[in-house]
Design an enzyme around this catalytic site. Structure first.
Site, PDB file in Angstrom:
ATOM      1  N   TYR A 150       0.829  -1.208   0.000  1.00  0.00           N
ATOM      2  CA  TYR A 150       0.000   0.000   0.000  1.00  0.00           C
ATOM      3  C   TYR A 150       0.859   1.253   0.000  1.00  0.00           C
ATOM      4  O   TYR A 150       2.079   1.178   0.189  1.00  0.00           O
ATOM      5  CB  TYR A 150      -0.951  -0.004   1.204  1.00  0.00           C
TER       6      TYR A 150
ATOM      7  N   LYS B 280       6.375  -1.813   2.017  1.00  0.00           N
ATOM      8  CA  LYS B 280       5.175  -1.215   2.614  1.00  0.00           C
ATOM      9  C   LYS B 280       4.025  -2.207   2.480  1.00  0.00           C
ATOM     10  O   LYS B 280       3.120  -2.070   1.655  1.00  0.00           O
ATOM     11  CB  LYS B 280       4.863   0.142   1.962  1.00  0.00           C
TER      12      LYS B 280
ATOM     13  N   GLU C 287      12.834   2.446  13.806  1.00  0.00           N
ATOM     14  CA  GLU C 287      11.899   3.522  13.453  1.00  0.00           C
ATOM     15  C   GLU C 287      10.790   3.496  14.495  1.00  0.00           C
ATOM     16  O   GLU C 287      10.995   2.985  15.594  1.00  0.00           O
ATOM     17  CB  GLU C 287      11.382   3.333  12.016  1.00  0.00           C
TER      18      GLU C 287
ATOM     19  N   LEU D 237      11.107   1.475   7.055  1.00  0.00           N
ATOM     20  CA  LEU D 237      10.437   1.915   5.832  1.00  0.00           C
ATOM     21  C   LEU D 237      11.172   3.168   5.330  1.00  0.00           C
ATOM     22  O   LEU D 237      11.430   4.081   6.121  1.00  0.00           O
ATOM     23  CB  LEU D 237       8.977   2.259   6.121  1.00  0.00           C
TER      24      LEU D 237
HETATM   25  N1  PDD Z   1       2.935   5.330   7.659  1.00  0.00           N
HETATM   26  N2  PDD Z   1       7.632   3.968   8.992  1.00  0.00           N
HETATM   27  C1  PDD Z   1       6.468   3.291   9.034  1.00  0.00           C
HETATM   28  C2  PDD Z   1       6.450   1.934   9.666  1.00  0.00           C
HETATM   29  C3  PDD Z   1       5.309   3.855   8.481  1.00  0.00           C
HETATM   30  O1  PDD Z   1       4.160   3.164   8.507  1.00  0.00           O
HETATM   31  C4  PDD Z   1       5.370   5.154   7.908  1.00  0.00           C
HETATM   32  C5  PDD Z   1       4.166   5.814   7.284  1.00  0.00           C
HETATM   33  C6  PDD Z   1       6.602   5.837   7.893  1.00  0.00           C
HETATM   34  C7  PDD Z   1       6.756   7.204   7.295  1.00  0.00           C
HETATM   35  O2  PDD Z   1       6.628   7.185   5.893  1.00  0.00           O
HETATM   36  P1  PDD Z   1       6.151   8.481   5.088  1.00  0.00           P
HETATM   37  O3  PDD Z   1       7.047   9.597   5.493  1.00  0.00           O
HETATM   38  O4  PDD Z   1       6.331   8.090   3.678  1.00  0.00           O
HETATM   39  O5  PDD Z   1       4.722   8.762   5.471  1.00  0.00           O
HETATM   40  C8  PDD Z   1       7.709   5.196   8.444  1.00  0.00           C
HETATM   41  C9  PDD Z   1       1.767   5.735   6.920  1.00  0.00           C
HETATM   42  C10 PDD Z   1       1.477   7.201   6.983  1.00  0.00           C
HETATM   43  C11 PDD Z   1       0.590   4.866   7.334  1.00  0.00           C
HETATM   44  O6  PDD Z   1       0.765   3.652   7.369  1.00  0.00           O
HETATM   45  O7  PDD Z   1      -0.496   5.387   7.580  1.00  0.00           O
END
Ligand code: PDD
Length: 288
Positions: free
Chosen positions: A33, A147, A179, A203
């Site tokens: 996703y 993801k 993270e 991620l």
């Molecule tokens: N989550 N690490 C994890 C495990 C995440 O699920 C996310 C983002 C990030 C940050 O990624 P980005 O900067 O591209 O949003 C890091 C999204 C927002 C979610 O699952 O809703």
């Protein structure tokens, strides 16, 4: 205006979107996703989100059902079909419906689903006070760079944080910061910003990349290198970054103050620069 979703070629009200119980996303969590932030109806860093989507698809051996221009068109239609100026566009691709068998089936049509929700950034009060977080062992799998929709580990960790009235669970694996349950983590030590390098353990956040660009362009001292749990726990500042959290200070970690207990000067500067950057790119002409 009502809310519009997209399922396998059709735009429809979300309540009418139905999939097979044999969908491998439902049975195995076999899918990937993206969450794309949209400001004033303009997608932010769409090309980068689509590149990460491609990397996730490649990693699980799923052929991308659409070329980038088609994704751009679909995202545009979802944005136009929903009532909010600022949106989080969610898109998910699963391997589709097939007889239950662990082996990836061949020749199955993937399921493509999209929806949007209102994108609400952290409130001014939260930005001013900073958020609370806990530190937990990172018990997820070893391909956190994908993801994947299989987010049970992340959900368990985030729920443990919520149980303690905390906004995030910051994760450590074998004594090293990885993270957080749904965001990347930066710390400040001796005035220098530190964040772990991209690897299979985190991620590759789009916001993480934006923050690193901001640090470089503004000559703010920083290093991308492994960060120990001890460094995390003794940091002057801790921030989490994500599309929805932007750059959010963590001011309480496991019930103890981080630094002064207020958002620190480096994070405040980066938060302001992030907003300037967002405003600038949102005014610029759109490149598909
Ligand atoms: N989550 N690490 C994890 C495990 C995440 O699920 C996310 C983002 C990030 C940050 O990624 P980005 O900067 O591209 O949003 C890091 C999204 C927002 C979610 O699952 O809703």
């Amino acid at each position: 205006m009502s809310e519009t979703a997209y399922l396998n070629g059709e735009f429809l009200p979300i309540e009418q979107a139905k999939i097979s119980v044999l969908d491998r996303g439902f049975i195995f969590g076999d899918g990937v996703y993206e969450v794309i932030p949209v400001y004033s109806r303009r997608p932010f860093r769409l090309a980068e989100h689509l590149a990460r989507l491609q990397a996730s698809l490649d990693a699980i051996r799923l052929v991308n059902p659409h070329p980038a221009p088609k994704w751009t068109e679909l995202v545009g239609k979802i944005v136009a079909g929903n009532p909010w100026e600022d949106q989080a566009v969610y898109l998910q691709i699963t391997r589709g419906a097939a007889k239950r068998d662990h082996v990836f089936p061949k020749g199955v049509k993937p399921t493509v689903f999209m929806m949007a929700s209102e994108l609400v950034p952290p409130s001014a009060e939260l930005v001013k006070s900073g958020a609370k977080a806990i530190v937990l062992p990172d018990r997820r799998w070893l391909r956190c760079d994908i993801k994947s929709v299989s987010l049970l580990g992340n959900c368990m960790l985030r729920t443990l944080a919520a149980d303690q009235d905390c906004a995030e669970a910051i994760l450590v694996r074998e004594g090293m910061l990885t993270e957080a349950s749904a965001s990347n983590v930066f710390i400040v030590k001796d005035g220098t910003v530190l964040t772990p390098p991209k690897s299979h353990l985190i991620l590759p956040g789009i916001t993480y990349d934006v923050v690193l660009e901001i640090l470089r362009e503004n000559s703010i001292a920083h290093e991308v290198r492994p960060v120990t749990e001890a460094e995390l726990r003794s940091a002057e500042e801790v921030w989490v970054t994500s599309s929805s959290r932007e750059v959010l200070a963590i001011t309480t970690l496991d019930g103890k103050r981080v630094g002064s207990g207020q958002p620190g000067p480096v994070g405040e500067r980066v938060h302001a620069l992030y907003h300037q950057y967002k405003a600038k790119v949102m005014r610029a002409p759109i490149h598909a």
